[in-house]
Design a protein around this motif. Structure first.
Motif, short mmCIF file in Angstrom:
data_model
loop_
_atom_site.label_atom_id
_atom_site.label_comp_id
_atom_site.label_asym_id
_atom_site.label_seq_id
_atom_site.Cartn_x
_atom_site.Cartn_y
_atom_site.Cartn_z
N SER A 276 56.17 -33.69 15.79
CA SER A 276 56.70 -31.80 16.07
C SER A 276 55.97 -30.68 15.89
O SER A 276 56.31 -29.38 16.22
CB SER A 276 57.83 -32.17 14.60
N THR B 52 55.28 -37.09 12.98
CA THR B 52 55.45 -35.46 12.00
C THR B 52 54.57 -34.55 12.90
O THR B 52 55.07 -33.40 13.93
CB THR B 52 55.14 -35.06 10.67
N THR C 181 66.99 -29.98 15.04
CA THR C 181 65.54 -30.03 15.31
C THR C 181 65.39 -28.95 15.19
O THR C 181 64.36 -27.82 15.22
CB THR C 181 64.70 -30.98 16.28
#
Length: 359
Positions: free
Chosen positions: A202, A199, A225
């Motif tokens: 991201s 993560t 996304t």
């Protein structure tokens, strides 16, 4: 003895707290659940400070990757990044910066354009903030600091005060995780060990060290996304941001194909399909070979020669338009072309190199 017992109890409570977060996100498709924004912020804090155990940190990263983080979870983790990470601020009279957010694990397939795009934007009075780290999993691709270093501009071994000074003077800042966010840098080893982007990858596409008004521009690959990132930034009260379906998930616009982008200004949403063919900028995206070949092509481009001319002009032209410096993409391309052709881009690079030599 009492103090030692208190330390043990505190450590145990932190481990138990993190264990509770793991139970929620790692319980499987039927019984698993998301954690709250506050819990996600705490989980990120426990990971950054390594108060969670190595086994817990690795388990959290892989479990979160499998089930995909919710926007509130990403927002919470970014809350901790914003609280503990480095900070850059603009002066009152300074134009709002563009904050380019790209994958920290670099590029391995296509030749990067953004260093020269950055130089053109700065030359035209548009401040730019970049961020990145050393080579890291899973791609171990070429990094921002390596690219600029190949051009003679070292962006590492500067403390955050020097970076701020450089930003105030030149309109350019580079946040280097290894120098400026060491507690985040120490989590790289887990990325290597789990062999997947966690993560954190991201988050890096949504985080900027700049405090205040800015235009955040982030790369993406998959439509889900983009949607998740948009919801996350809204939770963080980001009012102006652009998503680019760029090369290798970055912000470089391709010239081979139409580039899908989304622009959010407050409550307004615009979907742009940027077609390089419509602006006589269509061609083949240059492949990545190595730093030596890349440097040769960039030096040619600074002399207004070579295969990077078209992608540089296309990218800089579009970003001049996104920044509001030009009213149209056509005028942005013209301005970018004149900047490169006149030698202003090269002069900006030389100015930055001279500044760096004084530090």
């Amino acid at each position: 003895m009492i103090k030692e017992d208190m330390n043990i109890n505190t450590a145990n409570s932190e481990i138990e707290r993190f264990k509770n977060y793991l139970r929620k996100i790692g319980s499987g498709e039927n019984t698993g659940q998301s954690i709250s924004r506050k819990e996600a912020a705490d989980a990120m804090y426990l990971m950054l400070t390594e108060k969670a155990t190595p086994a817990q940190i690795g388990a959290f990263m892989i479990a979160h990757r499998i089930r995909r983080p919710e926007p509130a979870e990403l927002a919470g983790m970014l809350d901790t990044y914003l609280a503990l990470g480095p900070r850059i601020q603009s002066e009152k009279a300074q134009k709002r910066p563009i904050c380019f957010c790209m994958p920290f694990d670099g590029r391995i397939k296509t030749s990067p354009i953004y260093p020269i795009t950055t130089l053109i934007l700065i030359s035209e009075g548009q401040p730019v903030i970049l961020q990145g780290g050393k080579r890291m999993p899973v791609k171990y691709g070429v990094t921002t600091q390596e690219l600029f270093n190949e051009l003679g501009l070292s962006l590492i071994d500067l403390n955050i005060q020097a970076v701020q000074e450089g930003y105030n003077k030149n309109g350019f800042a580079f946040i280097y995780q290894t120098d400026h966010f060491k507690i985040a840098d120490q989590l790289i080893k887990y990325r290597d060990e789990i062999g997947k982007r966690p993560t954190l990858a991201s988050m890096e596409l949504l985080w900027t060290a700049h405090q205040g008004d800015h235009l955040l521009i982030s790369g993406f690959v998959h439509p889900p996304t983009e949607e998740r990132a948009s919801q996350t930034l809204k939770l963080l009260n980001e009012e102006n941001f652009i998503f680019i379906k760029g090369l290798e998930g970055g912000i470089d616009l391709p010239i081979t194909r139409t580039c899908i982008t989304s622009e959010i200004k407050g409550c307004l949403f615009n979907r742009h399909k940027l077609r390089p063919k419509a602006y006589n900028c269509h061609g083949k995206d240059l492949e990545w070979n190595n730093l030596i070949d890349w440097k040769e092509n960039v030096l040619k481009a600074l002399q207004y020669e070579g295969p990077l001319i078209k992608p540089i002009i296309w990218n800089a032209g579009v970003y001049l338009w996104f920044a509001g410096i030009t009213p149209t993409i056509e005028s942005g391309i013209e301005k970018a072309n004149n900047n490169l052709k006149s030698g202003a881009t090269k002069a900006t690079l030389m100015k930055l190199i001279q500044w760096r030599q004084t530090k």
